[in-house]
Design a protein around this motif. Structure first.
Motif, PDB file in Angstrom:
ATOM      1  N   GLY A 388       3.177 -10.223  -6.986  1.00  0.00           N
ATOM      2  CA  GLY A 388       2.025 -11.115  -7.052  1.00  0.00           C
ATOM      3  C   GLY A 388       1.050 -10.652  -8.112  1.00  0.00           C
ATOM      4  O   GLY A 388       1.311  -9.721  -8.870  1.00  0.00           O
ATOM      5  N   TYR A 402      -2.713 -13.977  -5.681  1.00  0.00           N
ATOM      6  CA  TYR A 402      -1.664 -14.955  -5.434  1.00  0.00           C
ATOM      7  C   TYR A 402      -0.353 -14.198  -5.333  1.00  0.00           C
ATOM      8  O   TYR A 402       0.025 -13.472  -6.257  1.00  0.00           O
ATOM      9  N   GLU A 403       0.314 -14.318  -4.188  1.00  0.00           N
ATOM     10  CA  GLU A 403       1.594 -13.666  -3.978  1.00  0.00           C
ATOM     11  C   GLU A 403       2.697 -14.706  -4.110  1.00  0.00           C
ATOM     12  O   GLU A 403       2.573 -15.826  -3.615  1.00  0.00           O
ATOM     13  N   TYR A 404       3.785 -14.320  -4.771  1.00  0.00           N
ATOM     14  CA  TYR A 404       4.803 -15.283  -5.177  1.00  0.00           C
ATOM     15  C   TYR A 404       5.679 -15.760  -4.029  1.00  0.00           C
ATOM     16  O   TYR A 404       6.268 -16.840  -4.120  1.00  0.00           O
ATOM     17  N   ARG A 408      10.673 -13.617  -4.392  1.00  0.00           N
ATOM     18  CA  ARG A 408      10.260 -14.218  -5.657  1.00  0.00           C
ATOM     19  C   ARG A 408       9.431 -13.163  -6.401  1.00  0.00           C
ATOM     20  O   ARG A 408       8.426 -12.684  -5.880  1.00  0.00           O
ATOM     21  N   GLY A 410       7.673 -11.703 -10.153  1.00  0.00           N
ATOM     22  CA  GLY A 410       7.128 -12.133 -11.429  1.00  0.00           C
ATOM     23  C   GLY A 410       7.257 -11.099 -12.524  1.00  0.00           C
ATOM     24  O   GLY A 410       8.010 -10.116 -12.427  1.00  0.00           O
ATOM     25  N   LEU A 433       8.873 -15.892 -13.605  1.00  0.00           N
ATOM     26  CA  LEU A 433       9.184 -15.521 -12.229  1.00  0.00           C
ATOM     27  C   LEU A 433      10.666 -15.766 -11.963  1.00  0.00           C
ATOM     28  O   LEU A 433      11.236 -16.761 -12.436  1.00  0.00           O
ATOM     29  N   ASP A 435      13.334 -16.297  -8.858  1.00  0.00           N
ATOM     30  CA  ASP A 435      13.488 -16.622  -7.442  1.00  0.00           C
ATOM     31  C   ASP A 435      14.894 -16.218  -7.025  1.00  0.00           C
ATOM     32  O   ASP A 435      15.874 -16.872  -7.387  1.00  0.00           O
ATOM     33  N   LEU A 444       5.515 -19.897 -14.497  1.00  0.00           N
ATOM     34  CA  LEU A 444       4.401 -20.382 -13.686  1.00  0.00           C
ATOM     35  C   LEU A 444       3.151 -20.506 -14.553  1.00  0.00           C
ATOM     36  O   LEU A 444       2.871 -19.640 -15.380  1.00  0.00           O
ATOM     37  N   GLY A 454      -2.609 -21.143  -6.574  1.00  0.00           N
ATOM     38  CA  GLY A 454      -1.201 -21.301  -6.888  1.00  0.00           C
ATOM     39  C   GLY A 454      -0.977 -22.080  -8.166  1.00  0.00           C
ATOM     40  O   GLY A 454      -1.926 -22.478  -8.849  1.00  0.00           O
ATOM     41  N   ARG A 458       5.240 -25.570 -12.738  1.00  0.00           N
ATOM     42  CA  ARG A 458       6.381 -24.651 -12.762  1.00  0.00           C
ATOM     43  C   ARG A 458       7.441 -25.264 -13.667  1.00  0.00           C
ATOM     44  O   ARG A 458       7.790 -26.435 -13.511  1.00  0.00           O
TER      45      ARG A 458
END
Length: 486
Positions: A388, A402-404, A408, A410, A433, A435, A444, A454, A458
């Motif tokens: 994040g 903000y945590e992904y 996920r 980054g 990022l 996933d 992002l 957020g 994307r």
């Protein structure tokens, strides 16, 4: 790369990319809307091992590969390209055979190499920045400054000014002052004087290069700049000097040895440097530095208990030891401030925040100037996985994060200011990022004023990319060269 490797840093999040892509938003999926005023290029470097490694592979050993996404008029184009260093080309010419060991096993070297130890392949895989209309890529162990084309990302060879400083090279974390267009850099090595410092002018020509005397070989990683000064690091985390004289490289944290920080005028030399002592520590990355009255202030992420990777013969526990020294929760990395008083010679230290964070960044136009916001990366405990981002307000103590999300992860973020921005968070925070749930990567775009809200958009990339190192934002008006001084 063999598919059956047991090295965790060649699998999963670290799996190398074997294809070079070019794609635009006509073919890539966009979730949300790309801002019309986002104009410039986000570039991120990475270690992307292309051949089966020689010996134990460390995630800082891989061949450099840059990933870039260019924004204009609400659209984007993505590219990734291998950095074709001399070492990479030599290995390709041998049919894809590794010719150099990594940083952990220099004793395996059969050919003259690069870096501070003179044994590694110059992978140019750590840092990337724009200067004088060209991209500059380098590795942390001091290699040649590679020139990448700003539009195509193709490798054009070593910068002209880099040829003038051979065999010393440059360390990652060179700094650009966008107000003057100058780029400051340093290097280090195992022979006297152990460090050099230099300046490249806004015209892309070497303007200053001078030796800096240290007490012995060191392993610094970053440097700072202010409007008038450069801050160089002499830290008590380095090879044991007595063992090094015997040819044994044992990284040691000397807890009784003070940290030293040398403040030198931008075009100064060894005779003008002023050294300030501080508590023993190690520093990977600075957030920002600036002048305030009689003081030079340096903010960054401090390590009180740095990891100590074994350099030399590796055992069966090598991967576990790599993980431990990369784990930011193990090293206790957190935001910290040093204040150096140029009048009294005193150093004052203070903790800014004790939460584990690293890879702190500010907007390009803020580097070296008084500032308010630092955007730091948060890490998953137990791994080198960026989980994040945390925004610090260093004026009033406010914080955002903000945590992904689960699985996920980054990259180092960048701040892209809007044209005509009057505030240092008036723009966008960008990151690549990956996933692991969906086996895909994306770019992002977040509002830098409200990262907790957020992503605004994307952009799903055409391939899943590997975990990365450092990144940069290139403003549209710097793509062709540095701005004229005001």
């Amino acid at each position: 790369m063999p598919e059956d490797t047991d090295n965790p840093y060649l699998r999963g999040l670290f799996r190398p990319v074997d294809t070079e892509y070019t794609a635009d938003t006509d073919s890539m999926t966009v979730i949300g809307e790309i801002p019309q005023d986002l104009n410039g290029m986000y570039v991120r470097n990475s270690h992307n091992q292309m051949h089966a490694p020689m010996g134990t592979y460390h995630p800082f050993d891989g061949d450099g590969m840059v990933h870039a996404i260019r924004f204009e008029d609400g659209k984007a184009t993505y590219r990734n390209r291998v950095i074709k260093t001399v070492g990479y080309l030599a290995e390709q010419a041998m049919g894809g055979k590794s010719l150099w060991p990594g940083m952990l096993e220099p004793h395996l070297a059969e050919y003259r190499g690069w870096g501070a130890m003179g044994t590694m392949k110059d992978n140019a895989g750590v840092d990337v920045m724009a200067h004088a209309g060209k991209l500059v890529a380098s590795m942390s162990q001091c290699g040649e400054p590679y020139h990448l084309d700003m539009d195509t990302l193709e490798t054009k060879g070593v910068h002209d000014w880099g040829k003038l400083i051979q065999p010393f090279g440059i360390c990652s974390h060179f700094k650009v002052d966008t107000e003057t267009g100058e780029m400051m850099f340093f290097n280090f090595g195992e022979t006297y004087p152990y460090m050099h410092y230099g300046v490249v002018g806004r015209d892309g020509q070497l303007a200053h290069f001078t030796p800096i005397e240290l007490p012995g070989p060191r392993w610094p990683h970053d440097m700072g700049i202010t409007k008038n000064y450069t801050i160089l690091h002499d830290l008590p985390y380095h090879f044991d000097p007595e063992l090094l004289n015997q040819g044994v490289r044992k990284l040691t944290f000397f807890k009784e040895q003070p940290s030293r920080f040398g403040i030198v005028p931008r075009y100064g030399d060894n005779s003008e440097i002023r050294w300030f002592e501080a508590k023993p520590c190690f520093i990977l990355h600075l957030s920002n530095c600036y002048e305030q009255g009689d003081e030079v202030i340096m903010d960054g992420c401090i390590q009180r208990r740095p990891g100590k990777p074994q350099v030399g013969q590796q055992g069966e526990d090598a991967h576990d030891r790599i993980r431990k020294h990369l784990d930011k929760h193990n090293t206790g990395t957190h935001m910290y401030r040093w204040r150096f008083n140029l009048r009294t010679g005193q150093t004052i230290e203070e903790t800014i925040d004790d939460e584990v964070s690293e890879f702190p960044v500010v907007a390009n136009d803020i580097v070296g100037r008084p500032y308010t916001y630092s955007f730091n990366t948060l890490f998953k405990p137990g791994d080198w996985h960026m989980a994040g981002v945390k925004k610090y307000n260093l004026t009033n103590g406010d914080q955002q994060r903000y945590e992904y999300g689960e699985n996920r992860f980054g990259s180092e973020p960048v701040i892209a200011l809007r044209p005509g921005a009057t505030e240092e968070d008036d723009g966008y925070l960008l990151t690549f990022l990956t996933d692991m749930n969906e086996n895909q990567s994306e770019c992002l775009i977040l509002d830098a004023k409200d990262v907790a809200a957020g992503p605004i958009a994307r952009i799903i990339l055409p391939t899943r990319i590997t975990n990365g190192t450092h990144a940069t934002w290139v403003e549209a008006d710097r793509l062709q060269g540095e701005r004229l001084p005001a």
